[in-house]
Design a protein around this motif. Structure first.
Motif, PDB file in Angstrom:
ATOM      1  N   ARG A  30       0.838  -1.211   0.000  1.00 28.86           N
ATOM      2  CA  ARG A  30       0.000   0.000   0.000  1.00 28.86           C
ATOM      3  C   ARG A  30       0.870   1.258   0.000  1.00 28.86           C
ATOM      4  O   ARG A  30       0.632   2.194  -0.743  1.00 28.86           O
ATOM      5  N   VAL A  31       1.928   1.237   0.828  1.00 26.33           N
ATOM      6  CA  VAL A  31       2.845   2.387   0.891  1.00 26.33           C
ATOM      7  C   VAL A  31       3.508   2.596  -0.475  1.00 26.33           C
ATOM      8  O   VAL A  31       3.597   3.723  -0.971  1.00 26.33           O
ATOM      9  N   ALA A  32       3.933   1.500  -1.093  1.00 23.83           N
ATOM     10  CA  ALA A  32       4.604   1.605  -2.392  1.00 23.83           C
ATOM     11  C   ALA A  32       3.660   2.179  -3.447  1.00 23.83           C
ATOM     12  O   ALA A  32       4.044   3.057  -4.223  1.00 23.83           O
ATOM     13  N   VAL A  33       2.409   1.708  -3.452  1.00 23.72           N
ATOM     14  CA  VAL A  33       1.426   2.202  -4.438  1.00 23.72           C
ATOM     15  C   VAL A  33       1.188   3.700  -4.240  1.00 23.72           C
ATOM     16  O   VAL A  33       1.181   4.479  -5.195  1.00 23.72           O
ATOM     17  N   VAL A  34       1.022   4.111  -2.969  1.00 25.43           N
ATOM     18  CA  VAL A  34       0.783   5.538  -2.681  1.00 25.43           C
ATOM     19  C   VAL A  34       1.992   6.370  -3.121  1.00 25.43           C
ATOM     20  O   VAL A  34       1.841   7.419  -3.769  1.00 25.43           O
ATOM     21  N   ALA A  35       3.203   5.898  -2.817  1.00 23.69           N
ATOM     22  CA  ALA A  35       4.416   6.654  -3.167  1.00 23.69           C
ATOM     23  C   ALA A  35       4.556   6.776  -4.677  1.00 23.69           C
ATOM     24  O   ALA A  35       4.820   7.875  -5.196  1.00 23.69           O
ATOM     25  N   ILE A  36       4.342   5.678  -5.404  1.00 21.55           N
ATOM     26  CA  ILE A  36       4.490   5.716  -6.872  1.00 21.55           C
ATOM     27  C   ILE A  36       3.429   6.632  -7.485  1.00 21.55           C
ATOM     28  O   ILE A  36       3.723   7.451  -8.354  1.00 21.55           O
ATOM     29  N   THR A  37       2.189   6.517  -6.990  1.00 22.69           N
ATOM     30  CA  THR A  37       1.107   7.368  -7.516  1.00 22.69           C
ATOM     31  C   THR A  37       1.431   8.840  -7.271  1.00 22.69           C
ATOM     32  O   THR A  37       1.266   9.682  -8.164  1.00 22.69           O
ATOM     33  N   ALA A  38       1.902   9.152  -6.065  1.00 25.23           N
ATOM     34  CA  ALA A  38       2.240  10.545  -5.735  1.00 25.23           C
ATOM     35  C   ALA A  38       3.348  11.053  -6.650  1.00 25.23           C
ATOM     36  O   ALA A  38       3.288  12.185  -7.159  1.00 25.23           O
ATOM     37  N   CYS A  39       4.352  10.205  -6.888  1.00 26.92           N
ATOM     38  CA  CYS A  39       5.474  10.599  -7.767  1.00 26.92           C
ATOM     39  C   CYS A  39       4.951  10.927  -9.161  1.00 26.92           C
ATOM     40  O   CYS A  39       5.306  11.954  -9.735  1.00 26.92           O
ATOM     41  N   ILE A  40       4.108  10.053  -9.697  1.00 28.17           N
ATOM     42  CA  ILE A  40       3.587  10.266 -11.059  1.00 28.17           C
ATOM     43  C   ILE A  40       2.743  11.541 -11.103  1.00 28.17           C
ATOM     44  O   ILE A  40       2.910  12.392 -11.975  1.00 28.17           O
ATOM     45  N   ILE A  41       1.853  11.684 -10.113  1.00 27.55           N
ATOM     46  CA  ILE A  41       0.954  12.847 -10.108  1.00 27.55           C
ATOM     47  C   ILE A  41       1.747  14.156 -10.000  1.00 27.55           C
ATOM     48  O   ILE A  41       1.516  15.096 -10.761  1.00 27.55           O
ATOM     49  N   PHE A  42       2.705  14.212  -9.070  1.00 25.00           N
ATOM     50  CA  PHE A  42       3.418  15.478  -8.868  1.00 25.00           C
ATOM     51  C   PHE A  42       4.551  15.718  -9.862  1.00 25.00           C
ATOM     52  O   PHE A  42       5.154  16.779  -9.862  1.00 25.00           O
ATOM     53  N   LYS A  43       4.844  14.740 -10.700  1.00 30.95           N
ATOM     54  CA  LYS A  43       5.874  14.954 -11.728  1.00 30.95           C
ATOM     55  C   LYS A  43       5.243  15.254 -13.082  1.00 30.95           C
ATOM     56  O   LYS A  43       5.785  16.023 -13.857  1.00 30.95           O
ATOM     57  N   TYR A  44       4.093  14.633 -13.346  1.00 35.43           N
ATOM     58  CA  TYR A  44       3.522  14.762 -14.686  1.00 35.43           C
ATOM     59  C   TYR A  44       2.147  15.431 -14.746  1.00 35.43           C
ATOM     60  O   TYR A  44       1.720  15.834 -15.815  1.00 35.43           O
ATOM     61  N   VAL A  45       1.444  15.539 -13.651  1.00 39.62           N
ATOM     62  CA  VAL A  45       0.096  16.119 -13.719  1.00 39.62           C
ATOM     63  C   VAL A  45       0.032  17.454 -12.972  1.00 39.62           C
ATOM     64  O   VAL A  45      -0.244  18.492 -13.570  1.00 39.62           O
ATOM     65  N   PHE A  46       0.290  17.431 -11.690  1.00 37.30           N
ATOM     66  CA  PHE A  46       0.279  18.675 -10.899  1.00 37.30           C
ATOM     67  C   PHE A  46       1.710  18.962 -10.458  1.00 37.30           C
ATOM     68  O   PHE A  46       2.141  18.454  -9.418  1.00 37.30           O
ATOM     69  N   ILE A  47       2.425  19.751 -11.251  1.00 39.16           N
ATOM     70  CA  ILE A  47       3.841  20.004 -10.951  1.00 39.16           C
ATOM     71  C   ILE A  47       3.931  21.183  -9.976  1.00 39.16           C
ATOM     72  O   ILE A  47       3.518  22.295 -10.308  1.00 39.16           O
TER      73      ILE A  47
END
Lengths: 165, 166
Positions: free
Chosen positions: A21-38
């Motif tokens: 669960r921690v890994a999924v949250v971390a990866i999702t956050a990375c993708i969102i804050f790198k490619y969607v909401f910078i």
């Protein structure tokens, strides 16, 4: 909540499921804050008083995925990458003629009402026609001389997105 | 015995990982980036620096430039070839014009590299205060051309990329 529930919330048991669960949250956050909401911090007074130096915002990178910027949109213009970008307002799109007379903006010869511009300006810039695939961007703070202000036309492909607010 | 076997396997895996990492790193690209970052760091000055420090900085900048470096940065009204021996003079002019200056390279990317030539782009974030105390911070998109001469990457050209065209 019981003491046990609070304890479990702050100090959960490290199980396989929890780690996943921690890994999924971390990866999702990375993708969102790198490619969607910078996330970005404003430095400079080019867009004052609407966007002031030191304030924090997010660049919504998907804003122009299916549409093109239109006049009065605030956009972020990419330089060599996405770490440093220019925050500007679109005032004209391709094919339109842009001119400043005594600080007033004229697009296709018609004076544009700009409620977002505060203060007086004395800019005089001769007419320029915006090239195909380009937009004309300029900052809201026109109180400084035009010589020291960064503005002009830029390819639409350089637009990284729009601020979230 | 079992422990020893596991330890050997672990060591082999670590060694293979390290070898793979070493092989996957583009050392030339790293050297180019390091050279440009170091150049930006040396292009920094503040009031109150001693003469030795200034001389050392200038020498370091000079050491990173090719014999002739074509500089085209309209944002700072520079568009001319700069000879290596003229670097100290230009740096002194810059120091007189700006009381303090610091440069940082962001988004540094290697566009192409074919030894002995390399091309890189970056956004230079320049914070400066002029002789009258006026702040003059600027962000410039720059393109650098470098050439490898005697195991050293030297800057042969620095050109401003026009992001906004008036």
């Amino acid at each position: 909540m019981t003491d046990n529930a609070i304890k479990n919330f702050f100090f959960p048991k490290i199980t396989k499921r929890y780690l996943l669960r921690v890994a999924v949250v971390a990866i999702t956050a990375c993708i969102i804050f790198k490619y969607v909401f910078i996330p970005f911090r404003i430095q400079g007074e080019s867009m004052a008083p609407n966007y002031v130096t030191g304030s924090f915002n997010f660049c919504f990178a998907l804003r122009y995925q299916f549409s093109n910027p239109t006049p009065s949109d605030v956009v972020l213009v990419r330089m060599a990458g996405q770490n440093v970008m220019l925050l500007k307002r679109v005032v004209a799109i391709e094919g339109q003629s842009v001119e400043f007379r005594e600080g007033n903006l004229f697009v296709d010869g018609k004076k544009v009402n700009e409620p977002y511009v505060a203060g007086k300006s004395d800019w005089n810039i001769p007419p320029t026609v915006v090239k195909p695939g380009h937009v004309y961007v300029v900052g809201d703070n026109r109180g400084t001389p035009a010589r020291g202000h960064t503005f002009g036309q830029t390819p639409v492909t350089r637009i990284a997105g729009a601020p979230l607010w | 015995m079992v422990t020893k076997k596991y330890l050997t396997v672990a060591l082999i895996l670590v060694a293979a990982g390290a070898a793979l990492l070493l092989l996957s790193v583009d050392w030339e690209a790293r050297a180019v980036k390091k050279q440009l970052r170091s150049l930006a760091k040396e292009m920094t000055w503040a009031p109150g620096e001693n003469e030795l420090e200034i001389a050392s900085r200038i020498r370091h900048v000079q050491g990173k430039m090719a014999q002739t470096c074509q500089v085209d940065i309209p944002g700072y009204n520079i568009s001319r070839p700069v000879l290596k021996e003229d670097v100290p003079a230009y740096m002194m002019i810059g120091r007189r014009y700006y009381r303090n200056l610091s440069a940082e390279l962001e988004d540094l990317k290697i566009e192409s590299i074919q030894v002995p030539q390399a091309r890189a782009i970056a956004t230079a974030y320049i914070k400066a205060t002029d002789a009258y105390g006026q702040r003059n911070d600027q962000a410039l998109a720059l393109e650098f051309n470098l050439q490898k001469v005697e195991k050293k990457w030297l800057v042969t050209a620095a050109k401003e990329i026009q992001v906004l065209e008036r």
